[in-house]
Scaffold this motif. Structure first.
Motif, PDB file in Angstrom:
ATOM      1  N   UNK A   5       0.566  -1.505   0.275  1.00  0.00           N
ATOM      2  CA  UNK A   5      -0.236   0.183  -0.539  1.00  0.00           C
ATOM      3  C   UNK A   5       0.561   1.221   0.183  1.00  0.00           C
ATOM      4  N   UNK A   6       1.380   0.750   0.620  1.00  0.00           N
ATOM      5  CA  UNK A   6       2.483   1.901   1.034  1.00  0.00           C
ATOM      6  C   UNK A   6       3.614   2.710  -0.222  1.00  0.00           C
ATOM      7  N   UNK A   7       3.959   1.620  -1.926  1.00  0.00           N
ATOM      8  CA  UNK A   7       4.475   1.451  -2.715  1.00  0.00           C
ATOM      9  C   UNK A   7       3.625   2.210  -3.613  1.00  0.00           C
ATOM     10  N   UNK A   8       2.087   1.596  -3.067  1.00  0.00           N
ATOM     11  CA  UNK A   8       0.938   2.175  -4.162  1.00  0.00           C
ATOM     12  C   UNK A   8       1.201   3.826  -3.923  1.00  0.00           C
ATOM     13  N   UNK A   9       1.082   4.205  -2.351  1.00  0.00           N
ATOM     14  CA  UNK A   9       1.045   5.759  -2.132  1.00  0.00           C
ATOM     15  C   UNK A   9       2.185   5.968  -3.160  1.00  0.00           C
ATOM     16  N   UNK A  10       3.126   6.136  -2.606  1.00  0.00           N
ATOM     17  CA  UNK A  10       4.181   5.881  -3.271  1.00  0.00           C
ATOM     18  C   UNK A  10       4.638   6.720  -4.652  1.00  0.00           C
ATOM     19  N   UNK A  11       3.902   5.342  -5.420  1.00  0.00           N
ATOM     20  CA  UNK A  11       3.994   5.415  -6.755  1.00  0.00           C
ATOM     21  C   UNK A  11       2.904   6.768  -7.268  1.00  0.00           C
ATOM     22  N   UNK A  12       1.571   6.400  -7.030  1.00  0.00           N
ATOM     23  CA  UNK A  12       0.181   7.656  -6.798  1.00  0.00           C
ATOM     24  C   UNK A  12       1.096   8.959  -6.556  1.00  0.00           C
ATOM     25  N   UNK A  13       2.195   9.137  -5.646  1.00  0.00           N
ATOM     26  CA  UNK A  13       2.550  10.424  -6.042  1.00  0.00           C
ATOM     27  C   UNK A  13       3.333  10.538  -6.716  1.00  0.00           C
TER      28      UNK A  13
END
Lengths: 179, 146
Positions: A143-151
């Motif tokens: 999930x953190x990686x998803x947030x990171x990628x979205x950012x």
């Protein structure tokens, strides 16, 4: 109240009011989550749904126009789709256990096992945190990686980091390209 | 919003409280509702409120964009680094028992704390970065536009 707010969102033409109402909607659903004893989810909904996303929508609104164009076509097909989907969902809820029922899957499936193991293995009072960060550590990393990628994605599209580099090369046709 | 005196005073009072609350949610997540995601969002909300009421330049002076970008990556690195750290000591990936091998439960406590910190840092960074990206493109609005 959720239904009333949703109807108001659909009926209102002023997008500013719609954004504000969707914030209200989020806050109301946070209250609903609290009734369901999902305090962590309610917290997230209140912070993300009612707080940040409202601000971001307002930011988008400042970039685009302030009111919705009136629709010319009659919304028969969309209405039908929505009705069928809604009916399917209501049909699905018929199988759901009653509110607070002791033999709901949430009470009988893996839940009790976690509650038995957490005091011994993790010893953290908030079971949600224990499951989220320890038993489901990989998921949370994802999930953190998803947030990171979205950012990163938003930054590349919106922040103009690339634009500045292009302006150095005097490229004339990139004005307003990536909005 | 130069002449909105009440807004500015209240914001000045609130921003500190918001940050404090974010830190509470972050580090008290083991005991009460909350955790990295919520704390990150609340922290970002503090910056965003400051940016809305004062100007974008002011908040960029406090939390410059280059730092935001670093912070976005730092959180994921903290999280993934914890896993790699445990790999080096012969434990499974993200096995927090490595932090305190004699008291695995303590290791779990610390591990959760560190990992949640990583989550919080990334979420804060991403939210602030997204806000900067949107706000920097918008023409500054006059008060009567709203």
């Amino acid at each position: 109240m959720l239904v009333i707010t949703a109807l108001a969102v659909v009926r209102t033409r002023s997008l500013f009011a719609v954004v504000t109402l969707s914030g209200v909607f989020s806050l109301l659903s946070a209250l609903l989550f609290i009734t369901l004893d999902a305090v962590d989810v309610a917290f997230t909904e209140a912070a993300v749904g009612a707080g940040i996303s409202t601000v971001l929508m307002l930011g988008t609104l400042a970039l685009t126009s302030r009111s919705e164009r009136s629709e010319k076509k009659t919304p028969i097909v969309p209405l039908l789709v929505v009705l069928v989907t809604g009916a399917a969902m209501v049909y699905g809820t018929l199988d759901m256990p009653n509110f607070g029922s002791p033999d709901a899957p949430a009470q009988t499936h893996v839940g009790p096992e976690y509650f038995e193991r957490i005091p011994k293995e993790i010893d953290v009072p908030n079971a949600v945190t224990a499951i989220l960060a320890s038993y489901r550590g990989y998921d949370t990393l994802g999930e953190t990686a998803v947030v990171f990628t979205a950012g990163i994605g938003v930054l590349m599209l919106m922040s103009g980091l690339g634009r500045r580099r292009k302006e150095d090369e005097d490229d004339p046709d990139q004005e307003g390209g990536s909005a | 919003m130069r002449h909105h005196l009440i807004l500015r005073v209240i914001t000045k009072l609130l921003v500190g409280t918001i940050f404090l609350f974010a830190l509470y949610v972050q580090f008290h997540g083991d005991y009460s509702p909350g955790g990295g995601f919520q704390a990150g969002v609340i922290m970002a909300a503090g910056f965003i409120i400051y940016g809305i009421v004062f100007t974008l330049e002011k908040v960029k002076a406090v939390f410059p964009p280059w730092l935001v970008h670093k912070v976005v990556a730092l959180g994921v690195l903290i999280y993934a680094g914890t896993g790699i750290y445990s790999l080096f000591y012969g434990y499974g990936y993200l096995d927090y028992a490595v932090i305190d091998p004699h008291h695995p439960v303590h290791g779990q406590h610390l591990g959760i704390l560190i990992v949640e910190l990583g989550v919080g840092v990334t979420v804060t960074g991403v939210m602030v970065a997204v806000y900067y990206a949107f706000a920097a493109r918008a023409p500054s609005l006059g008060d009567e536009d709203w």
